[in-house]
Design a protein around this motif. Structure first.
Motif, PDB file in Angstrom:
ATOM      1  N   ALA A 132       0.843  -1.198   0.000  1.00  0.00           N
ATOM      2  CA  ALA A 132       0.000   0.000   0.000  1.00  0.00           C
ATOM      3  C   ALA A 132       0.877   1.245   0.000  1.00  0.00           C
ATOM      4  CB  ALA A 132      -0.918   0.001   1.219  1.00  0.00           C
ATOM      5  N   PRO A 133       0.441   2.317  -0.640  1.00  0.00           N
ATOM      6  CA  PRO A 133       1.199   3.571  -0.582  1.00  0.00           C
ATOM      7  C   PRO A 133       1.355   4.052   0.859  1.00  0.00           C
ATOM      8  CG  PRO A 133      -0.546   3.688  -2.248  1.00  0.00           C
ATOM      9  CD  PRO A 133      -0.782   2.435  -1.467  1.00  0.00           C
ATOM     10  N   ASP A 165       6.896  -7.196   4.861  1.00  0.00           N
ATOM     11  CA  ASP A 165       5.684  -6.417   4.653  1.00  0.00           C
ATOM     12  C   ASP A 165       5.673  -5.135   5.474  1.00  0.00           C
ATOM     13  OD1 ASP A 165       5.510  -7.747   7.057  1.00  0.00           O
ATOM     14  OD2 ASP A 165       3.404  -8.322   6.847  1.00  0.00           O
ATOM     15  N   HIS A 166       6.764  -4.833   6.167  1.00  0.00           N
ATOM     16  CA  HIS A 166       6.892  -3.591   6.920  1.00  0.00           C
ATOM     17  C   HIS A 166       7.936  -2.689   6.273  1.00  0.00           C
ATOM     18  CE1 HIS A 166       4.749  -4.511  10.831  1.00  0.00           C
ATOM     19  NE2 HIS A 166       4.768  -5.700  10.253  1.00  0.00           N
ATOM     20  N   ARG A 167       7.742  -1.389   6.436  1.00  0.00           N
ATOM     21  CA  ARG A 167       8.784  -0.447   6.057  1.00  0.00           C
ATOM     22  C   ARG A 167       9.698  -0.213   7.259  1.00  0.00           C
ATOM     23  NH1 ARG A 167       4.201   1.640   3.418  1.00  0.00           N
ATOM     24  NH2 ARG A 167       4.472   1.673   1.148  1.00  0.00           N
ATOM     25  N   ALA A 168      10.955   0.013   6.975  1.00  0.00           N
ATOM     26  CA  ALA A 168      11.887   0.389   8.036  1.00  0.00           C
ATOM     27  C   ALA A 168      11.579   1.822   8.457  1.00  0.00           C
ATOM     28  CB  ALA A 168      13.317   0.281   7.554  1.00  0.00           C
ATOM     29  N   ILE A 169      11.793   2.121   9.727  1.00  0.00           N
ATOM     30  CA  ILE A 169      11.654   3.493  10.217  1.00  0.00           C
ATOM     31  C   ILE A 169      13.002   3.953  10.754  1.00  0.00           C
ATOM     32  CG2 ILE A 169       9.195   3.381  10.701  1.00  0.00           C
ATOM     33  CD1 ILE A 169       9.789   2.763  13.602  1.00  0.00           C
ATOM     34  N   VAL A 170      13.300   5.222  10.504  1.00  0.00           N
ATOM     35  CA  VAL A 170      14.590   5.792  10.908  1.00  0.00           C
ATOM     36  C   VAL A 170      14.307   7.133  11.572  1.00  0.00           C
ATOM     37  CG1 VAL A 170      16.884   6.490  10.168  1.00  0.00           C
ATOM     38  CG2 VAL A 170      15.666   4.725   8.888  1.00  0.00           C
ATOM     39  N   ALA A 171      14.876   7.345  12.732  1.00  0.00           N
ATOM     40  CA  ALA A 171      14.701   8.611  13.445  1.00  0.00           C
ATOM     41  C   ALA A 171      15.999   9.037  14.090  1.00  0.00           C
ATOM     42  CB  ALA A 171      13.611   8.484  14.503  1.00  0.00           C
ATOM     43  N   THR A 172      16.236  10.319  14.084  1.00  0.00           N
ATOM     44  CA  THR A 172      17.338  10.889  14.855  1.00  0.00           C
ATOM     45  C   THR A 172      16.755  11.551  16.092  1.00  0.00           C
ATOM     46  OG1 THR A 172      18.715  11.282  12.907  1.00  0.00           O
ATOM     47  CG2 THR A 172      19.230  12.551  14.877  1.00  0.00           C
ATOM     48  N   LEU A 173      17.136  11.049  17.253  1.00  0.00           N
ATOM     49  CA  LEU A 173      16.689  11.579  18.523  1.00  0.00           C
ATOM     50  C   LEU A 173      17.761  12.485  19.109  1.00  0.00           C
ATOM     51  CD1 LEU A 173      15.297   8.261  20.079  1.00  0.00           C
ATOM     52  CD2 LEU A 173      14.094   9.885  18.601  1.00  0.00           C
ATOM     53  N   ARG A 174      17.343  13.345  19.983  1.00  0.00           N
ATOM     54  CA  ARG A 174      18.271  14.202  20.717  1.00  0.00           C
ATOM     55  C   ARG A 174      18.158  13.904  22.217  1.00  0.00           C
ATOM     56  NH1 ARG A 174      22.360  17.158  18.111  1.00  0.00           N
ATOM     57  NH2 ARG A 174      21.715  17.287  15.922  1.00  0.00           N
ATOM     58  N   LEU A 175      19.267  13.462  22.792  1.00  0.00           N
ATOM     59  CA  LEU A 175      19.289  13.151  24.218  1.00  0.00           C
ATOM     60  C   LEU A 175      19.645  14.394  24.997  1.00  0.00           C
ATOM     61  CD1 LEU A 175      21.320   9.802  24.065  1.00  0.00           C
ATOM     62  CD2 LEU A 175      18.871  10.167  23.702  1.00  0.00           C
ATOM     63  N   PRO A 176      18.864  14.746  26.000  1.00  0.00           N
ATOM     64  CA  PRO A 176      19.173  15.957  26.777  1.00  0.00           C
ATOM     65  C   PRO A 176      20.458  15.826  27.564  1.00  0.00           C
ATOM     66  CG  PRO A 176      17.400  14.709  27.818  1.00  0.00           C
ATOM     67  CD  PRO A 176      17.691  14.032  26.520  1.00  0.00           C
TER      68      PRO A 176
END
Length: 337
Positions: A295-296, A326-337
């Motif tokens: 699916a889009p 059947d899943h897309r990979a997810i990528v995130a950049t977090l900022r640690l305080p």
């Protein structure tokens, strides 16, 4: 003897203040409105805890768009049949309520201005069937600090590890190669994080794995996977989601990443992550679909998440395609305080 005078009022039954046709129109409108609410708003009364509402509510963003189109068409009908107006009015009310619950996920919170970056990648590898070479290539390109790999046990880990060890990564799986990959979670971390320690958590059906120490400090990183809310497993799904609260409400920093089989539209998910920030929603990307890949991105629900607490905020969030899952990979950049 003359007949008594005729009184029309006594012979004619009183007219209903609500004519039959009007009752029919409002009855139709109420049935359609309640049907739309059952699909789009079951979480407001807790029905999304049960099958099939747990499945339907995951597609609320898509169904809200479909209902908006139906409302427009119904309004066009009223130009030719004005008595039809209760139907678009009630459907529009449902659509507006649903839209108010969906649209905030498209609004980004203020971007973090400081803190140490931590790049996270997560991918459900679909019972270990994802292409390990492609995942290794994605890790090479994105250079995450730490990776969560649901549905990956010792067998898939043994395929992935030799490919990413030359890139400076180490791995650990929650189940051995003797168990099916679907039951496991794997975590991979960059040598930039130093001496990271791992331990298996058995509170969920698919055993999670936790990484701590080294460059993570007192932060707990959890590779997580919940069961899907199918008819025979919806109770276990509720239990799995309930365990997330222990990290989100903890007084110590935590990041939980993986496949939750739940979206922001599930009341159980919202309750479980109270105290956490969701990288997708907080960056205005909360409607990017992560499943299914056929699916889009605008059509599927976002059931894969990167959560963080204690002021850890997301700077970016995106999805990537990897063959074989059947899943897309997810990528995130977090900022640690």
């Amino acid at each position: 003897m003359s007949a008594p005078p005729h009184h029309p009022d006594s012979a004619t039954p009183p007219r209903s203040p609500f004519p039959r046709r009007r009752r029919g129109r409002w009855g139709t409108a109420l049935v359609l409105g309640l049907g739309a609410a059952a699909v789009l708003l079951p979480d407001l009364v807790g029905l999304d805890r049960w099958f099939p509402f747990a499945q339907l509510i995951a597609f609320r963003p898509l169904f809200t768009g479909v209902l908006a189109v139906i409302v427009v068409l119904a309004l066009l009908v009223t130009t030719f049949a004005r008595r039809f107006w209760p139907v678009p009015v009630l459907l529009a009310l449902v659509a507006l309520i649903a839209g108010s619950l969906v649209l905030p996920r498209t609004q980004a919170e203020p971007a973090p201005t400081g803190g140490r970056p931590l790049k996270v990648l997560a991918l459900n590898v679909f019972e270990g069937q994802a292409d390990a070479d492609s995942l290794a290539a994605l890790i090479r390109t994105e250079a995450p600090d730490i990776v969560s790999v649901p549905e990956s046990g010792g067998r898939f880990e043994s395929q992935l590890a030799p490919l990413i060890e030359p890139l400076g990564y180490r791995t650990a799986a929650s189940v051995s190669a003797r168990s099916a990959d679907v039951r496991g979670n794997t975590v991979a971390w960059s040598q930039r994080l130093g001496d990271v320690r791992t331990r298996v958590l058995d509170e969920t059906q698919f055993e999670a794995i936790e990484a701590t120490g080294g460059g993570l400090g007192d932060l707990r990183f959890v590779a997580f996977h919940s069961v899907a809310p199918m008819p025979n497993s919806v109770g276990q799904w509720r239990n799995d989601l309930g365990t997330v609260d222990q990290w989100c409400s903890a007084g110590s920093p935590a990041v939980v990443a993986g496949d939750f089989n739940a979206s922001y539209d599930h009341s159980l998910f919202r309750k479980a992550i109270d105290g956490c920030s969701d990288a997708g929603a907080s960056t205005g990307n909360g409607l990017l679909g992560t499943w299914p890949t056929w699916a889009p991105e605008w059509m599927g629900p976002q059931i894969d998440h990167i959560l963080s607490n204690q002021g850890i905020t997301a700077e970016s969030f995106g999805v990537r395609q990897v063959p074989g899952t059947d899943h897309r990979a997810i990528v995130a950049t977090l900022r640690l305080p």
